[in-house]
Scaffold this motif. Structure first.
Motif, PDB file in Angstrom:
ATOM      1  N   UNK A 140      27.207 -30.653   6.257  1.00 38.89           N
ATOM      2  CA  UNK A 140      27.842 -31.909   6.657  1.00 38.89           C
ATOM      3  C   UNK A 140      29.344 -31.750   6.897  1.00 38.89           C
ATOM      4  N   UNK A 141      29.875 -30.559   6.644  1.00 39.90           N
ATOM      5  CA  UNK A 141      31.338 -30.415   6.741  1.00 39.90           C
ATOM      6  C   UNK A 141      31.761 -29.942   8.147  1.00 39.90           C
ATOM      7  N   UNK A 142      31.529 -28.664   8.449  1.00 36.79           N
ATOM      8  CA  UNK A 142      31.957 -28.117   9.750  1.00 36.79           C
ATOM      9  C   UNK A 142      30.808 -27.344  10.406  1.00 36.79           C
ATOM     10  N   UNK A 143      30.771 -27.430  11.731  1.00 42.05           N
ATOM     11  CA  UNK A 143      29.640 -26.830  12.465  1.00 42.05           C
ATOM     12  C   UNK A 143      29.716 -25.311  12.597  1.00 42.05           C
ATOM     13  N   UNK A 144      30.929 -24.764  12.479  1.00 43.73           N
ATOM     14  CA  UNK A 144      31.046 -23.332  12.820  1.00 43.73           C
ATOM     15  C   UNK A 144      31.048 -22.403  11.606  1.00 43.73           C
ATOM     16  N   UNK A 145      30.678 -22.935  10.446  1.00 41.24           N
ATOM     17  CA  UNK A 145      30.800 -22.134   9.229  1.00 41.24           C
ATOM     18  C   UNK A 145      29.912 -20.893   9.223  1.00 41.24           C
ATOM     19  N   UNK A 146      28.763 -20.975   9.853  1.00 38.72           N
ATOM     20  CA  UNK A 146      27.853 -19.824   9.835  1.00 38.72           C
ATOM     21  C   UNK A 146      28.062 -18.899  11.029  1.00 38.72           C
ATOM     22  N   UNK A 147      29.071 -19.241  11.845  1.00 40.76           N
ATOM     23  CA  UNK A 147      29.259 -18.465  13.083  1.00 40.76           C
ATOM     24  C   UNK A 147      30.656 -17.878  13.220  1.00 40.76           C
ATOM     25  N   UNK A 148      31.641 -18.481  12.578  1.00 40.41           N
ATOM     26  CA  UNK A 148      33.028 -18.032  12.748  1.00 40.41           C
ATOM     27  C   UNK A 148      33.569 -17.524  11.399  1.00 40.41           C
ATOM     28  N   UNK A 149      33.940 -16.233  11.343  1.00 40.74           N
ATOM     29  CA  UNK A 149      34.364 -15.680  10.052  1.00 40.74           C
ATOM     30  C   UNK A 149      35.588 -16.362   9.456  1.00 40.74           C
ATOM     31  N   UNK A 150      36.544 -16.723  10.321  1.00 39.57           N
ATOM     32  CA  UNK A 150      37.756 -17.384   9.776  1.00 39.57           C
ATOM     33  C   UNK A 150      37.419 -18.747   9.200  1.00 39.57           C
ATOM     34  N   UNK A 151      36.598 -19.493   9.917  1.00 43.85           N
ATOM     35  CA  UNK A 151      36.195 -20.802   9.410  1.00 43.85           C
ATOM     36  C   UNK A 151      35.448 -20.648   8.100  1.00 43.85           C
ATOM     37  N   UNK A 152      34.548 -19.677   8.081  1.00 40.30           N
ATOM     38  CA  UNK A 152      33.750 -19.463   6.876  1.00 40.30           C
ATOM     39  C   UNK A 152      34.641 -19.137   5.683  1.00 40.30           C
ATOM     40  N   UNK A 153      35.668 -18.309   5.936  1.00 43.97           N
ATOM     41  CA  UNK A 153      36.544 -17.884   4.838  1.00 43.97           C
ATOM     42  C   UNK A 153      37.252 -19.083   4.187  1.00 43.97           C
ATOM     43  N   UNK A 154      37.503 -20.134   4.969  1.00 45.39           N
ATOM     44  CA  UNK A 154      38.161 -21.311   4.360  1.00 45.39           C
ATOM     45  C   UNK A 154      37.259 -21.933   3.293  1.00 45.39           C
ATOM     46  N   UNK A 155      35.963 -21.953   3.557  1.00 42.16           N
ATOM     47  CA  UNK A 155      35.038 -22.522   2.565  1.00 42.16           C
ATOM     48  C   UNK A 155      34.808 -21.532   1.420  1.00 42.16           C
ATOM     49  N   UNK A 156      34.692 -20.246   1.776  1.00 43.53           N
ATOM     50  CA  UNK A 156      34.493 -19.232   0.732  1.00 43.53           C
ATOM     51  C   UNK A 156      35.647 -19.282  -0.280  1.00 43.53           C
ATOM     52  N   UNK A 157      36.879 -19.374   0.246  1.00 52.11           N
ATOM     53  CA  UNK A 157      38.038 -19.408  -0.652  1.00 52.11           C
ATOM     54  C   UNK A 157      38.060 -20.705  -1.470  1.00 52.11           C
ATOM     55  N   UNK A 158      37.650 -21.804  -0.831  1.00 46.21           N
ATOM     56  CA  UNK A 158      37.582 -23.084  -1.549  1.00 46.21           C
ATOM     57  C   UNK A 158      36.655 -22.947  -2.772  1.00 46.21           C
ATOM     58  N   UNK A 159      35.492 -22.330  -2.561  1.00 39.69           N
ATOM     59  CA  UNK A 159      34.527 -22.202  -3.668  1.00 39.69           C
ATOM     60  C   UNK A 159      35.072 -21.234  -4.727  1.00 39.69           C
TER      61      UNK A 159
END
Ligand code: NAP
Length: 541
Positions: free
Chosen positions: A282-301
């Protein structure tokens, strides 16, 4: 005693697939069916996985059948996320309601499924010595049902008790006052660990790879809430089927890396609080496709782990850095990280020094002996292909499925395979499963397969079989889709990478449930495009 039984369709398994398949094929299409399961009753994964804390990570209003409005109306889930006993009670209720057990054989394991080209049927052998012949086979053998084999020397020397999450004793296991070691920190371990930590004398967690466990936020469902769900069930199901994962979610914003830090923090806080898969979908569409976007969530967790775990060294050990968020199935947790603040819990890193052996009195890691009374294995499954290959499936010309899939699965739509006529895999490898809410995926597949069977029979034909071209095209599609995603960056069961020696290959179609449903609908619309439909005398489609 050996006996031959002839049926139209043999069904493998008595879980979500088997129950619905019996009802659909027998009661709605009028076919003769027989389902086999090695378990003592219905339930599939929910029959076996009775470990403390076992619970579904998909909301209960979605983790249920939609094929019967009466069933939907009469069943009432008590919690937002149902625990294993309630799901098993639900499946027993469905089995009673549709009287499916009379078409099922329990405590009976399938040992061979062999195509007879002359007789144009399958011969299904079972461990009671019987053979059942069937024109069609529909497999619901389960994607996470065949456990990973134990890998440690000395297991037989251990003098204490040994349990596995996937075969937890139905009478329970008394862990009170004992020194317990848990191997594995996937979804199963992460559910078990916080629940048993309070009752054992000491808990040692052997972790190889940390996970981005995210809060489940389970709670009871109020009567008002549930009444509203029942009143709007049709709309809820429609909305869910239009979602990538087959559950209802908020419309996700386009890109995490395109958002400001403040916005991201607000969005992630909101969905971390809301719980379950919403943080991912429900947050962002590109999390499973864009490494930089994903890293923002990974770091958040990782930041949340650091806040929740008191000892910074333990927090660091619990923080994943080796794979992007969501590329391994995210375990959903309740008080998992806080468990490591307890005095009676120790985290042992078996990445830097792997488990050497099991001894008479415990587990040896890097020369240190961890003394234990109980070892619990939560080491996962030979997912997707394991259970299918374990049944001794042999197709046309004596080619076994194991030989055909020596370099990884090859399927058409994840449902059929060339050389294996009249054989349907429900939520098979390379289908839109695992990221697609299982009961919905199962309903889709059972309906696709049973309609294909009906089509074959109605047209007076004998076989329906994926073509070589269609299969190659589908394998390419699945691989290309995986390459555009971040999934190949994790050593996960999604890629077959959790089993030593298993070929690494994408096990699921990543285009999402709506795209997959559309493809299947187009195949039917095109007269079962990609399948050869034939009678023994003439090739038709
Ligand atoms: P899993 O996710 O594959 O986790 C297995 C764990 O065992 C991993 O931590 C793995 O470490 C570890 N392991 C395996 N071999 C090891 C070894 N030789 N030495 C040390 N550690 C080892 O399995 P799972 O937890 O049973 O979950 C599998 C799937 O079942 C889930 O992803 C989910 O789809 C389903 N499930 C769902 C729920 C739910 O609905 N909440 C609950 C349970 C299971 P590595 O990561 O390093 O390999």
């Amino acid at each position: 005693m050996t006996r031959d039984t002839d049926v139209d369709v043999v069904i493998v398994g008595a879980g979500y697939v088997g129950i619905y398949a019996v009802h659909r094929l027998r009661d709605q299409l009028g076919l003769s069916v027989l389902a086999f399961d090695s378990a003592g009753d219905v339930g599939g994964t929910w029959y076996w996985n009775q470990y403390p804390g076992a619970r579904c990570d998909i909301e209960s209003v979605h983790y249920s059948y939609s094929f019967s409005e009466e069933l939907q109306r009469e069943w009432r889930w008590s919690e937002r996320y149902a625990a294993q006993p309630e799901i098993l009670a639900y499946l027993n209720h469905v089995a009673d309601r549709f009287d499916v057990r009379r078409s099922m054989r329990f405590r009976t394991r399938i040992t061979s499924i062999v195509w007879d080209d002359d007789a144009v049927h399958w011969r299904v052998g079972t461990d009671d010595g019987a053979v059942t012949t069937a024109r069609f086979v529909m497999s619901g053998a389960g994607n996470v049902s065949l456990p990973k084999k134990p890998e440690f020397p000395g297991m037989e020397d251990f003098r204490g008790e040994v349990y596995a999450t996937h075969r937890w004793p139905h009478e329970g296991a008394d862990l009170r006052g004992k020194r317990v070691g848990v191997i594995g920190t996937g979804a199963s371990g992460i559910q078990l660990i916080p629940v048993i930590a309070g009752e054992v004398e000491h808990l040692t967690v052997f972790q190889r790879t940390p996970n981005y466990a995210s809060p489940l936020r389970n709670r009871p469902l109020t009567d008002d809430e549930y009444d509203e769900v029942v009143a709007n069930y049709r709309d809820i199901r429609t909305a869910a089927r239009q979602n990538f994962m087959g559950i209802t979610a908020d419309p996700a914003r386009p890109s995490a890396k395109g958002a400001s830090e403040e916005e991201r923090r607000e969005v992630y806080d909101h969905y971390y609080q809301r719980g379950g898969f919403h943080l991912l979908i429900s947050s962002y569409q590109d999390l499973l496709f864009d490494p930089e976007s994903n890293e923002t969530l990974a770091q958040y967790v990782r930041d949340r782990i650091a806040e929740r775990v008191e000892d910074p060294a333990v927090a660091e050990l619990l923080s994943p850095t080796d794979h992007p968020y969501g590329t391994k199935r995210v375990p959903m947790e309740t008080n998992y990280y806080e468990t490591f603040n307890r005095d009676n819990v120790t985290l042992v890193d078996v990445r830097s020094a792997p488990i050497e052996r099991v001894t008479e009195t415990g587990i040896r890691v890097g020369g240190t002996d961890h003394e234990l009374d109980v070892i619990v294995s939560a080491m996962g499954f030979d997912a997707f292909t394991g259970a299918l290959l374990d049944m001794g499936v042999v197709g046309r010309g004596g080619l076994s499925l194991r030989e055909k899939w020596a370099d990884g699965p090859r399927t058409y739509l994840g449902i059929a395979a060339q050389g294996f006529p009249n054989f349907f895999m429900i939520t098979g490898p390379q289908s839109a499963v695992a990221l697609y809410n299982n009961p919905s995926a199962i309903e889709d597949h059972v309906e696709f397969a049973s309609d294909a069977i009906k089509h074959t029979l109605d047209h007076g034909l004998d076989t329906i079989e994926a073509t070589s071209d269609a299969e190659s095209g589908w394998v390419r599609t699945v691989e290309e889709m995986a390459q555009t995603s971040l999934f190949p960056r994790a050593r996960s069961w999604y890629m077959g990478a959790n089993i030593p020696g298993k070929p690494i290959s994408p096990m699921l179609y990543l285009g999402g449930a709506p795209a997959y449903r559309q493809i299947c609908a187009d195949v039917v619309e095109g007269g079962y495009h990609g399948f050869d439909l034939s009678s023994t005398s003439a090739l038709v489609g």
